[in-house]
Design a protein around this motif. Structure first.
Motif, PDB file in Angstrom:
ATOM      1  N   UNK A 177       0.842  -1.192   0.000  1.00  0.00           N
ATOM      2  CA  UNK A 177       0.000   0.000   0.000  1.00  0.00           C
ATOM      3  C   UNK A 177       0.882   1.248   0.000  1.00  0.00           C
ATOM      4  N   UNK A 178       0.542   2.186  -0.863  1.00  0.00           N
ATOM      5  CA  UNK A 178       1.313   3.418  -0.977  1.00  0.00           C
ATOM      6  C   UNK A 178       0.746   4.502  -0.067  1.00  0.00           C
ATOM      7  N   UNK A 179       1.609   5.044   0.779  1.00  0.00           N
ATOM      8  CA  UNK A 179       1.310   6.255   1.533  1.00  0.00           C
ATOM      9  C   UNK A 179       2.235   7.331   0.975  1.00  0.00           C
ATOM     10  N   UNK A 180       1.683   8.256   0.219  1.00  0.00           N
ATOM     11  CA  UNK A 180       2.494   9.239  -0.498  1.00  0.00           C
ATOM     12  C   UNK A 180       3.343  10.083   0.439  1.00  0.00           C
ATOM     13  N   UNK A 181       2.781  10.451   1.597  1.00  0.00           N
ATOM     14  CA  UNK A 181       3.508  11.307   2.529  1.00  0.00           C
ATOM     15  C   UNK A 181       4.666  10.565   3.179  1.00  0.00           C
ATOM     16  N   UNK A 182       4.555   9.249   3.279  1.00  0.00           N
ATOM     17  CA  UNK A 182       5.648   8.465   3.851  1.00  0.00           C
ATOM     18  C   UNK A 182       6.723   8.185   2.814  1.00  0.00           C
ATOM     19  N   UNK A 183       6.301   7.822   1.599  1.00  0.00           N
ATOM     20  CA  UNK A 183       7.300   7.494   0.566  1.00  0.00           C
ATOM     21  C   UNK A 183       8.066   8.745   0.136  1.00  0.00           C
ATOM     22  N   UNK A 184       7.356   9.822  -0.194  1.00  0.00           N
ATOM     23  CA  UNK A 184       8.020  11.054  -0.599  1.00  0.00           C
ATOM     24  C   UNK A 184       8.339  11.886   0.628  1.00  0.00           C
ATOM     25  N   UNK A 185       9.283  11.372   1.402  1.00  0.00           N
ATOM     26  CA  UNK A 185       9.728  12.036   2.623  1.00  0.00           C
ATOM     27  C   UNK A 185      11.211  11.753   2.766  1.00  0.00           C
ATOM     28  N   UNK A 186      12.034  12.792   2.880  1.00  0.00           N
ATOM     29  CA  UNK A 186      13.477  12.603   2.893  1.00  0.00           C
ATOM     30  C   UNK A 186      14.042  12.829   1.497  1.00  0.00           C
ATOM     31  N   UNK A 187      15.128  12.121   1.172  1.00  0.00           N
ATOM     32  CA  UNK A 187      15.812  12.296  -0.108  1.00  0.00           C
ATOM     33  C   UNK A 187      15.631  11.067  -0.983  1.00  0.00           C
ATOM     34  N   UNK A 188      15.291  11.303  -2.245  1.00  0.00           N
ATOM     35  CA  UNK A 188      15.143  10.234  -3.222  1.00  0.00           C
ATOM     36  C   UNK A 188      15.999  10.545  -4.437  1.00  0.00           C
ATOM     37  N   UNK A 189      16.434   9.482  -5.112  1.00  0.00           N
ATOM     38  CA  UNK A 189      17.137   9.597  -6.377  1.00  0.00           C
ATOM     39  C   UNK A 189      16.273   8.982  -7.466  1.00  0.00           C
ATOM     40  N   UNK A 190      16.353   9.529  -8.670  1.00  0.00           N
ATOM     41  CA  UNK A 190      15.586   8.980  -9.789  1.00  0.00           C
ATOM     42  C   UNK A 190      16.421   9.025 -11.060  1.00  0.00           C
ATOM     43  N   UNK A 191      16.142   8.061 -11.943  1.00  0.00           N
ATOM     44  CA  UNK A 191      16.773   7.977 -13.244  1.00  0.00           C
ATOM     45  C   UNK A 191      15.665   7.866 -14.272  1.00  0.00           C
ATOM     46  N   UNK A 192      15.762   8.630 -15.365  1.00  0.00           N
ATOM     47  CA  UNK A 192      14.649   8.617 -16.301  1.00  0.00           C
ATOM     48  C   UNK A 192      15.046   8.877 -17.734  1.00  0.00           C
ATOM     49  N   UNK A 193      14.085   8.613 -18.620  1.00  0.00           N
ATOM     50  CA  UNK A 193      14.233   8.896 -20.037  1.00  0.00           C
ATOM     51  C   UNK A 193      12.946   9.513 -20.549  1.00  0.00           C
ATOM     52  N   UNK A 194      13.092  10.352 -21.583  1.00  0.00           N
ATOM     53  CA  UNK A 194      11.937  10.822 -22.329  1.00  0.00           C
ATOM     54  C   UNK A 194      11.999  10.205 -23.707  1.00  0.00           C
ATOM     55  N   UNK A 195      10.929   9.528 -24.128  1.00  0.00           N
ATOM     56  CA  UNK A 195      10.852   8.942 -25.453  1.00  0.00           C
ATOM     57  C   UNK A 195       9.792   9.678 -26.265  1.00  0.00           C
TER      58      UNK A 195
END
Length: 197
Positions: A46-64
Motif C-alpha cells: 500500500x502506498x502512503x504518499x507522505x511516507x514514501x516522498x519524505x526525505x531524499x530520493x534519487x531517480x533515473x529517467x528517459x523521455x521517449x
C-alpha cells in the motif's frame, strides 16, 4: 502562409516541444478512458504518499518521443518534507547534455487519498489520487517554444514496487495528440522501515 506550410510549421513546433528539458517532470485524470486508479485498490504494498516522498530520493529517467526513440536522459535528486497535510517536493534535474532544471511542487493531502498540487510552471491545479500501490497524477505544464507558451498535458502514473523503489510513467499530450512518454525509477535513500513517520 499556405495550409501545407502551416501544417509543416506546426509539426516542427511539436517536434521541438517534445524534446524540451521541462517535459521530464515527475510527479489529474487526463481523460476518463483507460485504466482507473481504483483498479489497484487491492495491490500491495500500500502506498502512503507522505511516507514514501519524505526525505531524499534519487531517480533515473528517459523521455521517449511518440515513435519510441529516447531523446532525453536525466537524473533527479528529490528532497521532500511535510508539515501535516502539506508537503514540498524539491526536484533537481540534471540532463545527459549537462543542462539543469529545478521544479518545486507544493502538495496538499485531501480526503480519500486525494492530493492537489502547484508548481511555478503548472497551469492551474494538479490533482491526483492514491489507491493501493498506485498514484495517478494529472497536470498541465506551460512550456515555452519559439517565443510562445504551449500548455501540455501530463497523465502521470506511479507504482510502489517495494519499500524503496517506485516506477513512474507519464504520457505527454497536446490537443489529445500523444507527444511522448517520461519513464522514471525512484529509489529512496532510506528504506521506509527506517524512516520515522
Amino acid at each position: 502562409m499556405s495550409h501545407n506550410n502551416a501544417m509543416i510549421h506546426r509539426r516542427a513546433a511539436l517536434t521541438r516541444l517534445a524534446v524540451l528539458p521541462a517535459v521530464a517532470a515527475t510527479p489529474f485524470l487526463a481523460s476518463c478512458a483507460g485504466p482507473q486508479v481504483q483498479s489497484y485498490a487491492q495491490e500491495k504494498p500500500q502506498l502512503d504518499l507522505r511516507t514514501y516522498f519524505n526525505g531524499t530520493l534519487d531517480a533515473w529517467g528517459v523521455f521517449t518521443d511518440r515513435g519510441g526513440q529516447v531523446v532525453k536522459r536525466f537524473t533527479v535528486v528529490m528532497t521532500c518534507t511535510w508539515q501535516g497535510d502539506e508537503g514540498v517536493l524539491d526536484e533537481a534535474f540534471v540532463y545527459a547534455d549537462g543542462t539543469k532544471q529545478r521544479r518545486i511542487w507544493r502538495l496538499k493531502a485531501g480526503p480519500n487519498g486525494t492530493y492537489t498540487g502547484h508548481a511555478d510552471d503548472v497551469v492551474g491545479e494538479a490533482r491526483g489520487q492514491v489507491s493501493g500501490n498506485a498514484f495517478r497524477w494529472g497536470y498541465t505544464l506551460a512550456l515555452p517554444v519559439d517565443g510562445r507558451v504551449w500548455h501540455v498535458d501530463f497523465d502521470d502514473w506511479m507504482y510502489l514496487m517495494d519499500e524503496r523503489v517506485m516506477l513512474n510513467k507519464a504520457t505527454m499530450s497536446k490537443w489529445g495528440v500523444k507527444l511522448g512518454e517520461v519513464t522514471l525509477s525512484f529509489t529512496r535513500r532510506t528504506p521506509l522501515a527506517a524512516q520515522p513517520v
